[in-house]
Design a protein around this motif. Structure first.
Motif: not given
Ligand code: B12
Ligand SMILES: Nc1nc2c(ncn2[C@@H]2O[C@H](COP(=O)(O)OP(=O)(O)OP(=O)(O)O)[C@@H](O)[C@H]2O)c(=O)[nH]1
Ligand SMILES: [Mg+2]
Lengths: 313, 130
Positions: B9-11, B20-21, B35-39
Motif C-alpha cells: 500500500v503506497a502513497k 484511506g490508505a 500488507v507492506v505499508y511504506t508511509g
C-alpha cells in the motif's frame, strides 16, 4: 523466473526477492534453491535487533545501516512484524522508518510476517538470512517483532544480539529480566532524549553485575537517540568490538556450530512432521483415529506410537 | 505451500491524506493478506523498488491530491521495468470518473473512489491476483 539460485549468485536483486518468496511460501523449488545457495553462505555477519514494541528498533536499524554503508559495507535487512492469529494477515510497517535506504543499491530490505511462529521471528527467517548471505551482503540485520519476555529466538539466528530498551520501563525491568535481558550482547537505551535514561542504565548495570562475574563479556550499555542520529557510531563500534571478541575466543564458531545443528534438527522435525501428517490425512485414517480417541477406545499416545512404527518400517 | 497474498500500500507524491490508505491496509490485513505499508511521500522510484524487494502480488496506490494522472502511470511503468510482469496494480482515492479510462489505458487495472466498501477491494484482489 528460471535459475533463481544462479541469478541470486550473480547479484540479481529480483531473483533474491523471488528466492525469499519461494522460501517463505514453501514453493516446490525452495529446497533446490537453498541447496544451491548454501555453499555460498557463511560470509555475512548477522546482527539481531530486538526489544519491546515501539522502542525504535526500525529507526535504529535504518541509522545503523547508513553507518555501515559509510564504512563501505553492503547491508541486508529482514524486518519481522506480527501476523494476526485471527486473519492470518499482517501489516508490515517497519519499512516506514527505512525509506531513505530503499533506493540504495547496497541495501536490500525484506519484511516478513511471523506466520504463527512465537519466538519473535518467522520460521523462515533463517533461510531468508542465508539467501541474503549467498547474494553477497556483508552485514544482515534481523529486526524482531516487538518482544515481551519469551520471544528470544533471535539469539539462535544472530551472531551478535542487541537489545533495545527505552526509559520509562525502569520499574518493569525486574519483570522482563527472565526473558530478553539474558540474550543481549549489547544493550542500547534508545530515546535517551526522554527522562529516565540514566536511571534505566543504573538498574541495568546492577542487574548485569549480578551475573557478570561468570561471563568474559560484560554487555556494554549504550545510549542513543535514533531519530536524531545520536549514538549510532558508538553502537557500530561496539558491534565490531563484540565481533572481534567472539571471533577471538572461539564463541563465534561455537554459536554458528550450534546454529547449524539446531537448523538441521528443525528441518528434520518439520519434514518428518509434514510427511507423517500427510500420510495419515491422505489415507483417511486421521478421522478414524480421532473418533476412537474421543470414544476413549484408545488414546493419542498409543495411536502415535503405532503410526510411527508403521511408517518407519 | 503457505502462499499469502502480499500487497504494497503506497502513497505516491506529496499528498498527506493517509486515512484511506490506512483503512484499506487494515481491511486487507483482516482479509488475511500481508500488507507492506511504506508511509507518506514516496517517489514512484521508491514504490517500484520496494515492490520488487518485497515481491508483492499487488501494488495499491492511494492518492487524494489530484496528482494521479502523472504519478499512477509513472509507478506502473517503473514496476513493469523491474520485471514484475504479473503484479496487479490498482489505485484509489479522490479520482474523477473522467480520469479513470486514461489510468486504465496506462495499466492501472482498477480504480476505487470514495465510498467504496473495502470488501469490494478485497474481492477484486482475490479475483484478479495471479
Ligand atoms: C479528512 C480530509 C483531510 C484531512 C486528512 C487527514 C489524514 N491524515 O488523512 C486534513 C484536514 C489533514 C486534510 C488536509 C488537506 N486537504 Co483534505 N480532505 C479530507 C476529506 C474531507 C476526507 C478524506 C478522508 O480521509 N476520507 C476517508 C477515507 C477513508 O476515504 P478515502 O481516502 O477516499 O478512501 C476510500 C476510497 O477512496 C478508497 N481508497 C482510497 N485510497 C485507496 C487506495 C487503494 C489501493 C484502494 C484499492 C482504494 C482506496 O477506499 C477508501 C475506503 O472507501 C476529503 C474530502 C473527501 N470527501 O474525500 C478532503 C480532500 C481530499 N482534501 C482536499 C484538500 C484540498 C486538502 C488540503 C490541500 C487543504 C488545504 N488547502 O490545506 C490539505 C492538504 C493536506 C496534505 N498534506 O496533503 C481536497 C482535495 C482536492 C483534489 N483532489 O483536487 C478534498 C477532496 C476536499 C475537497 N473537496 O476539496 N484533508
Ligand atoms: N523521542 C524519540 N523518538 C524516537 C527515537 N527513536 C525512534 N523514535 C520514534 O519512536 C517511534 C517508534 O519507532 P520505531 O523505529 O518504529 O520502533 P520499533 O521498535 O521498530 O517498533 P515496532 O517494530 O512496531 O516494534 C517512531 O515514531 C520513531 O520516530 C528516539 O531516540 N527518541
Ligand atoms: Mg519496527
Amino acid at each position: 523466473m528460471e535459475n533463481i539460485a544462479e541469478e541470486v549468485l550473480k547479484g540479481n536483486r529480483f531473483a533474491l526477492s523471488k528466492a525469499i518468496t519461494a522460501i517463505e511460501n514453501e514453493y516446490d523449488n525452495a529446497t533446490e534453491i537453498m541447496q544451491k545457495l548454501y555453499p555460498h553462505t557463511g560470509h555475512a555477519y548477522v546482527l539481531g535487533v530486538t526489544g519491546p514494541p515501539g522502542a525504535g528498533k526500525s529507526t535504529l536499524t535504518d541509522k545503523l545501516a547508513k553507518e555501515y554503508r559509510k564504512r563501505g559495507k553492503t547491508v541486508g535487512i529482514i524486518a519481522i512484524d506480527p501476523t494476526s492469529p485471527f486473519s492470518g494477515g499482517a501489516i508490515l510497517g517497519d519499512r516506514i522508518r527505512m525509506n531513505e535506504l530503499t533506493l540504495d543499491p547496497g541495501v536490500f530490505i525484506r519484511s516478513m510476517g511471523t506466520r504463527g511462529s512465537l519466538g519473535g521471528l518467522s520460521h523462515k527467517t533463517a533461510d531468508a538470512v542465508k539467501a541474503m548471505d549467498a547474494f553477497g551482503v556483508d552485514v544482515i540485520f534481523v529486526e524482531t517483532v516487538g518482544v515481551g519476555q519469551s520471544e528470544v529466538d533471535i539469539v539462535k539466528a544472530a551472531d551478535t544480539t542487541m537489545v533495545v530498551l527505552i526509559p520509562g520501563m525502569g520499574d518493569d525491568i525486574q519483570a522482563i529480566k527472565a526473558g530478553i535481558l539474558e540474550i543481549g550482547d549489547i544493550f542500547t537505551i534508545n530515546k535517551a532524549d526522554h527522562d529516565g535514561a540514566d536511571k534505566l542504565a543504573t538498574e541495568l548495570n546492577m542487574m548485569l553485575d549480578l551475573d557478570g562475574e561468570t561471563k568474559d563479556w560484560r554487555p556494554p550499555i549504550l545510549k542513543a537517540i535514533a531519530n536524531q542520529n545520536i549514538g549510532i557510531k558508538e553502537v557500530v563500534d561496539t558491534f565490531h568490538k563484540h565481533h572481534d571478541h567472539i571471533e577471538g575466543n572461539g564463541q563465534l564458531t561455537v554459536r554458528r556450530t550450534e546454529r547449524a545443528k539446531n537448523e538441521m534438527l528443525d528441518l528434520l522435525d518439520a519434514r518428518i512432521g509434514a510427511y507423517v501428517r500427510h500420510n495419515i490425512v491422505d489415507n483417511g485414517k486421521l478421522d478414524e483415529y480421532v473418533q476412537d480417541i474421543k470414544a476413549r477406545k484408545t488414546d493419542p499416545y498409543t495411536v502415535v506410537n503405532s503410526v510411527l512404527q508403521d511408517m518407519l518400517k | 505451500m503457505d502462499k499469502r497474498i502480499k500487497v504494497l500500500v503506497a502513497k505516491p507524491g506529496l499528498d498527506g491524506h493517509d486515512r484511506g490508505a490506512k483503512v484499506v491496509a487494515r481491511a486487507l490485513r483482516d482479509a488475511g493478506f500481508e500488507v507492506v505499508y511504506t508511509g507518506l511521500r514516496q517517489t514512484p522510484e521508491q514504490i517500484a523498488e520496494a515492490a520488487m524487494q518485497e515481491d508483492v502480488d499487488v501494488v495499491a496506490m492511494s492518492l487524494l491530491s489530484g496528482a494521479h494522472p502523472h504519478l499512477f502511470p509513472k509507478v506502473v511503468e517503473l514496476v513493469r521495468g523491474k520485471g514484475m510482469k504479473d503484479a496487479l496494480i490498482i489505485g484509489g482515492g479522490v479520482i474523477p470518473e473522467t480520469d479513470i479510462p486514461a489510468l486504465k489505458e496506462a495499466g492501472v487495472s482498477e480504480v476505487f473512489t470514495p465510498g467504496t466498501p473495502t470488501t469490494k477491494v478485497v474481492d477484486y484482489i482475490k479475483a484478479n491476483v495471479k
